[in-house]
Structures are given as structure tokens and as C-alpha cells.
Scaffold this active site. Structure first.
Site, PDB file in Angstrom:
ATOM      1  N   LYS A  73       0.805  -1.227   0.000  1.00 26.52           N
ATOM      2  CA  LYS A  73       0.000   0.000   0.000  1.00 26.52           C
ATOM      3  C   LYS A  73       0.838   1.277   0.000  1.00 26.52           C
ATOM      4  O   LYS A  73       0.394   2.303  -0.531  1.00 26.52           O
ATOM      5  CB  LYS A  73      -0.957   0.000   1.205  1.00 26.52           C
ATOM      6  CG  LYS A  73      -2.038  -1.070   1.116  1.00 26.52           C
ATOM      7  CD  LYS A  73      -2.998  -0.971   2.279  1.00 26.52           C
ATOM      8  CE  LYS A  73      -4.088  -2.033   2.171  1.00 26.52           C
ATOM      9  NZ  LYS A  73      -5.092  -1.910   3.260  1.00 26.52           N
ATOM     10  N   ASP A 109      -9.900   2.527   1.811  1.00 23.94           N
ATOM     11  CA  ASP A 109      -9.869   1.980   3.169  1.00 23.94           C
ATOM     12  C   ASP A 109     -10.461   2.958   4.170  1.00 23.94           C
ATOM     13  O   ASP A 109     -11.220   2.567   5.068  1.00 23.94           O
ATOM     14  CB  ASP A 109      -8.432   1.666   3.584  1.00 23.94           C
ATOM     15  CG  ASP A 109      -7.940   0.326   3.076  1.00 23.94           C
ATOM     16  OD1 ASP A 109      -8.768  -0.526   2.745  1.00 23.94           O
ATOM     17  OD2 ASP A 109      -6.707   0.141   3.004  1.00 23.94           O
TER      18      ASP A 109
END
Length: 293
Positions: A73, A109
Site C-alpha cells: 500500500k 480503506d
């Protein structure tokens, strides 16, 4: 967003290491079917050295994009052509969108976590204390969510304190009305924390592993919520320990579904109800419970 061509099979991926545990393929395949699109989603195990080549492959015709999970990420950022405001602020990307040969990085997210916490009954209040466990991309999204939703004080606990300090430094401001700090577990304000978020991988696929000694949970106030981003197993040791102390505890399935819905919408433009994603997760759980393998 790539405009879907009904005659062209569409593809999307998850890049992670490991990737075999992921439930994302079930969700996105159900979303393709619900939207009436000819598409497929595949989880690929991509070791760190192979990430640049994997990201580059997303520029191919018919590829919508990809999701990123551990450990990619943060390291994917320089491989992309553009970033959303949220991804740039968080310093992590979990969704890559292919736009006419260019790759745009986003972070679903944070809004996924925000909605999952709302579903669990958590109300963001200015000045509240939030403890985040972990210091990776998921932890960055958790800190960002806490700050934008209520200017809450965030305390980052991680085994390697220097990594937590890097996140704290990213958001620290001398004149801010909130505090972001990296602290050892023993120094976190457990007695007044309203929310504890496990953003580490501790407990993933191992029901006996926990990121936190239960003695710390015993110090939390009665109304605190323990949110574990881990979703497999569905009940982690952290959740069991929290409930044993009378605390509310939730796993990461809600966050997983909400972030997936937003990623799918970014890829296709289709607004598929979150119930489709949750239904796929529920079906996956029933299949696992009935499996003899």
C-alpha cells in the site's frame, strides 16, 4: 474510470503477499454479476520485487485496475501517475484505477472504515482518544479517518516504535487541536480510549495470535469499541479477549465490503449495493463452515 465495453472481458486484480486468504474475488465477482458486466477479479500473490511489473501490467486494454494489500500500500505510490487527495494525505493506496493508459491511486480503506465504524454504532467526537495498533498502510488510513471525522487524539502503538513515529510525524502540527503520537503500549491512554483499532496483520489466519496483551483491554472503559481490521478468522483472539472484558468488538468484514464497493464503483461506474458484497462474504463463510477440506 474505464468505460466498459460489453464485448471486451474486464479484469481487476488484488496484488498482495500473501494473497490466498483473500475474500475479495468472491465479492467482486458477485458485483460483476449484479452489474451485468462481463468481468473477472483475481487475487495474485505478488512479492515485493515483482510489484513494479505487476502495476505496469494494469495499463493493458481491458484491465480496470487493482486492489493492493500487504505489503504494497505504501510502496506502490511512486509507481502511479496520479493520486487522490486522500491517498496523498494518507501516504498509502489500496485501489488503482486504470484511466486510458494512466494509473490513478486512491484509498477506499478510510471511507470503508468510517462506514463500518458507523455501522458498529461508533460516533466520532472531537477530542476523543483513539488507539491504533500497527504502522502500515492500514494504520495510516485509520489515523486519517479518526482525524478527519472528529479531530480525535490518536495514539499509535507498534512493536517497532520508529515506524509509528513516522506516521505521527506525518500528521503532527504544533497548533492543532488534536494530538497524534507514537507510544509504547504501556503509555497509551487505555482508561479513556473510546476506540481501539487493530490495523496490524496480527491474528490474520491464526486465531491464537493477538496484537495486544489482554491486560490492556481490561483497562478500557465500558463503552469502548475494539475494531479488528482482520476478517479471517471472523472472530480473532483480540475480539474474544475484548468481549471477555465486556467490551464491544467487531471484525473487519464490514470495512472490507465497504471499501470494495467504492473500488468497484471507481473501476466501472456501477453503484452496486453494499449488500451484494456482504452477501458474498456471508456465502463464503457458509462455504468454509461446510467444507471438509
Amino acid at each position: 474510470m474505464t468505460v466498459p465495453d460489453p464485448a471486451q472481458p474486464l479484469r481487476a486484480y488484488l496484488f498482495a503477499d500473501p494473497a490466498a486468504h483473500s475474500l475479495s474475488p468472491r465479492m467482486h465477482r458477485a458485483a460483476f454479476a449484479h452489474a451485468g458486466l462481463n468481468g473477472n477479479y483475481e487475487a495474485r500473490q505478488v512479492p515485493a520485487p515483482d510489484l513494479p511489473a505487476a502495476v505496469s501490467s494494469l495499463r493493458e486494454t481491458g484491465v480496470l485496475g487493482a486492489n493492493l494489500s500487504l505489503p504494497h500500500k505504501e510502496t506502490a505510490l511512486p509507481l502511479l501517475d496520479s493520486l487522490s487527495k486522500a491517498a496523498r494525505s494518507i501516504g498509502a493506496v489500496n485501489t488503482i484505477v486504470h484511466r486510458n493508459g494512466r494509473l490513478h491511486g486512491d484509498n477506499t480503506d478510510a471511507p470503508g472504515l468510517r462506514q463500518a465504524l458507523a455501522d458498529a454504532g461508533y460516533t466520532f467526537e472531537q477530542g476523543a482518544d483513539v488507539i491504533v495498533l500497527g504502522a502500515g498502510g492500514a494504520a495510516r488510513a485509520a489515523v486519517y479517518t479518526a482525524l478527519i471525522m472528529g479531530e480525535q487524539n490518536v495514539w499509535i502503538v507498534n512493536r517497532t516504535l520508529s515506524r509509528a513515529q513516522a506516521i505521527a510525524h506525518h500528521w503532527s502540527a504544533p497548533d492543532a487541536d488534536f494530538q497524534v503520537a507514537a507510544v509504547p503500549a504501556g503509555s497509551a491512554p487505555w482508561t479513556r480510549a473510546a476506540l481501539v483499532i487493530n490495523a496490524s496483520s496480527a491474528g490474520l489466519n491464526d486465531p491464537d495470535q493477538t496484537p495486544l496483551d489482554a491486560t490492556f483491554l481490561a483497562r478500557l472503559p465500558a463503552g469502548a469499541l475494539v475494531y479488528d481490521m482482520v476478517y479471517k478468522p471472523e472472530e480473532t483472539r483480540l475480539m474474544r479477549d475484548a468481549r471477555a472484558h465486556g467490551l464491544a468488538a467487531e471484525n473487519g468484514l464490514g470495512m472490507l465490503a465497504h471499501q470494495a464497493r467504492l473500488a468497484f464503483q471507481a473501476w466501472t461506474g456501477a453503484d452496486v449495493p453494499v449488500e451484494v458484497f456482504l452477501g458474498a462474504l456471508a456465502a463464503s463463510g457458509r462455504a468454509a463452515a461446510g467444507s471438509t477440506g
